[in-house]
Design a protein around this motif. Sequence first.
Motif, PDB file in Angstrom:
ATOM      1  N   PRO A   1     115.195 -20.013   1.649  1.00  0.00           N
ATOM      2  CA  PRO A   1     114.819 -20.726   1.010  1.00  0.00           C
ATOM      3  C   PRO A   1     113.747 -20.382   0.180  1.00  0.00           C
ATOM      4  O   PRO A   1     113.263 -19.014  -0.024  1.00  0.00           O
ATOM      5  CB  PRO A   1     113.732 -20.853   2.566  1.00  0.00           C
TER       6      PRO A   1
ATOM      7  N   ARG B   1     118.007 -26.857  -4.222  1.00  0.00           N
ATOM      8  CA  ARG B   1     119.526 -25.606  -4.009  1.00  0.00           C
ATOM      9  C   ARG B   1     118.726 -24.489  -3.322  1.00  0.00           C
ATOM     10  O   ARG B   1     118.259 -23.275  -3.754  1.00  0.00           O
ATOM     11  CB  ARG B   1     120.043 -25.906  -5.188  1.00  0.00           C
ATOM     12  N   TRP B   2     118.977 -23.901  -2.351  1.00  0.00           N
ATOM     13  CA  TRP B   2     118.597 -22.696  -1.466  1.00  0.00           C
ATOM     14  C   TRP B   2     119.774 -21.495  -1.793  1.00  0.00           C
ATOM     15  O   TRP B   2     120.679 -21.791  -2.454  1.00  0.00           O
ATOM     16  CB  TRP B   2     118.689 -22.558  -0.263  1.00  0.00           C
TER      17      TRP B   2
ATOM     18  N   GLN C   1     120.689 -25.780   5.538  1.00  0.00           N
ATOM     19  CA  GLN C   1     119.314 -25.756   4.921  1.00  0.00           C
ATOM     20  C   GLN C   1     118.966 -27.051   5.281  1.00  0.00           C
ATOM     21  O   GLN C   1     117.645 -27.054   5.945  1.00  0.00           O
ATOM     22  CB  GLN C   1     119.596 -26.243   3.175  1.00  0.00           C
TER      23      GLN C   1
ATOM     24  N   CYS D   1     121.528 -18.477   3.184  1.00  0.00           N
ATOM     25  CA  CYS D   1     120.787 -19.119   2.171  1.00  0.00           C
ATOM     26  C   CYS D   1     119.200 -18.550   2.144  1.00  0.00           C
ATOM     27  O   CYS D   1     118.624 -18.390   4.141  1.00  0.00           O
ATOM     28  CB  CYS D   1     120.974 -20.547   2.551  1.00  0.00           C
TER      29      CYS D   1
ATOM     30  N   ARG E   1     126.151 -23.951   2.633  1.00  0.00           N
ATOM     31  CA  ARG E   1     124.357 -23.554   2.250  1.00  0.00           C
ATOM     32  C   ARG E   1     123.560 -25.300   2.443  1.00  0.00           C
ATOM     33  O   ARG E   1     123.192 -25.882   3.244  1.00  0.00           O
ATOM     34  CB  ARG E   1     124.213 -23.715   0.706  1.00  0.00           C
TER      35      ARG E   1
ATOM     36  N   ASP F   1     120.390 -31.330  -1.355  1.00  0.00           N
ATOM     37  CA  ASP F   1     120.134 -31.068   0.300  1.00  0.00           C
ATOM     38  C   ASP F   1     120.556 -32.248   0.604  1.00  0.00           C
ATOM     39  O   ASP F   1     119.804 -33.529   0.603  1.00  0.00           O
ATOM     40  CB  ASP F   1     118.333 -30.981   0.205  1.00  0.00           C
TER      41      ASP F   1
ATOM     42  N   THR G   1     122.285 -18.553  -2.541  1.00  0.00           N
ATOM     43  CA  THR G   1     123.408 -18.279  -1.009  1.00  0.00           C
ATOM     44  C   THR G   1     124.270 -16.891  -1.656  1.00  0.00           C
ATOM     45  O   THR G   1     123.994 -16.414  -2.989  1.00  0.00           O
ATOM     46  CB  THR G   1     124.219 -19.164  -1.231  1.00  0.00           C
TER      47      THR G   1
ATOM     48  N   HIS H   1     118.320 -25.470   9.423  1.00  0.00           N
ATOM     49  CA  HIS H   1     116.499 -24.214   9.377  1.00  0.00           C
ATOM     50  C   HIS H   1     115.575 -24.843   9.344  1.00  0.00           C
ATOM     51  O   HIS H   1     114.971 -24.679  10.178  1.00  0.00           O
ATOM     52  CB  HIS H   1     117.527 -23.678   8.145  1.00  0.00           C
ATOM     53  N   SER H   2     115.537 -26.056   8.132  1.00  0.00           N
ATOM     54  CA  SER H   2     114.366 -26.796   7.944  1.00  0.00           C
ATOM     55  C   SER H   2     114.127 -27.803   9.601  1.00  0.00           C
ATOM     56  O   SER H   2     112.785 -27.807   8.856  1.00  0.00           O
ATOM     57  CB  SER H   2     114.726 -27.909   6.993  1.00  0.00           C
TER      58      SER H   2
ATOM     59  N   GLY I   1     118.495 -18.370   8.440  1.00  0.00           N
ATOM     60  CA  GLY I   1     119.123 -19.338   7.568  1.00  0.00           C
ATOM     61  C   GLY I   1     120.311 -18.725   6.966  1.00  0.00           C
ATOM     62  O   GLY I   1     120.718 -18.115   6.042  1.00  0.00           O
TER      63      GLY I   1
END
Length: 488
Positions: free
Chosen positions: A345, A350-351, A252, A343, A248, A208, A353, A255-256, A263
Amino acid sequence: MGRMRTSVLPDIADIVIVGGGMAGLQLAVELAGTQIGDVLVLEAGPDSGGHVNAAHDPDLALRMWLEVGLDPHHWRPWHSASAPHFETMAGLRRRLGGRSLYWHGVVLPLDSWALTEPWWPAAIIDDLTVSWAGGDSLYQRVLDDLDEWRGGVQERGPELRVGGYRLSTVPQAVRKLPNGRFAAYSPLDRLAETSGRVRLVTGAEVLDIQTAGGSVRGVRVVVDGEATARTVQCGTVVLAGGTIESSRLAIQALHSAGVLEEGRLDGLSDKIVHGFIAPLDAATVPPEVVRLADEETFLYTQGDETLRSNLFVRLGRNAAGAVLVDVWAMGEQLAGEHGTVECKPGAGLRWETTVRAECSATDRESIARQRDELTAVWSAFAKESGLAGSALKFPEFDQPERTLENVLPRVDALSPGEAPVTWSGPLGSEYHESGTLAFGRMLNERHEVRGMRNLYVAGPATYPRPGAANPSLTNLALTKRLSAVLAG
């Protein structure tokens, strides 16, 4: 001078390039020629040699591309919710050089009917096709670089007229090797030029991107499968790990940070492709076609805005003595909401996918046009050979019982005069996926992600409209442009 390596992941770098494939390595090569500071390339796979067509016999090289289980570097880090699209053959080649070590070097510019406003920004269109930085266009500069790498300008090559079709030799960035094999261009060939200016770590998977205050702060990395992720602090990150992996990482981060509400990213597309292989009797085929088949000639003709596809013709012979007419249409799938990368969470860095890919009404029209055009090509070859052409019947596009991966291995057994064998390619099987982080929608004209300072993207993920052409020439051209942006 060998390739620059570092066995220890550094704690800090100025620029981190995520992905050591065509776009990522080429960007590193371009940056090495600037006055920019410390550049670090992180590649998840190993350094395992050069182009497959140079390292293996042609049959094995082809099978490694089609039968992904034979290639230890094939990696699909996503789940497809639209199988067989973005399943079966789809995936990355997780090794230094990536998919640049498998391609056949086709270098066609993006089609003029696709490289246009309002999809593409006017400034980028001009840079690619007219003039860049007061000199030649980006396309011309890349072609000049490839001529230098090749050792000379590619010869014009043969042409062929069949019915109303005028077929020309496909422009390719390839070198012929003494053993009769070939190698297509890869930035691996130029890594020595980066020695001392670029650091490279293989086996380094970026999980990430760390951000703060709307700006990039670093990346978290696992090296050689270690249990604990390590952090590399940096001021700039370039996503160049393939469209879906880049998506991806962007999802991440955005969105975060609250920049991306959901996502997911829309706009995922690949090429629409169909083909047929006809085994003809050399006794009935025009002598010019027989001669070109004996020379294993690769030809093409560009389609217009109505067809939105290019036609490719490969002529050769098989073990049964047939003249093989291998024809396929490769066309544009327009980006839209029908293709998404999503994706979820999770507890890990690693989300999970998921890829969803469907054909729009416009895509269905393209499928029908391709099939009609391929029937017309077959009729033209049949007429030249004294045969009665008939309408070709293609497999269902969304659930094809015949794809390239199970048709090509059987061509040596086709007898002269047998009926043509048709196939369809699921989305994702052409490895030209694009569109999720497009200029205008997600990127500004500086290749920077909107809403996140110093997060940049390289590769086909940036394409607002993909056209029909192989993306490699455009990828190489845009890395020159991005290099200049990063170098200020």
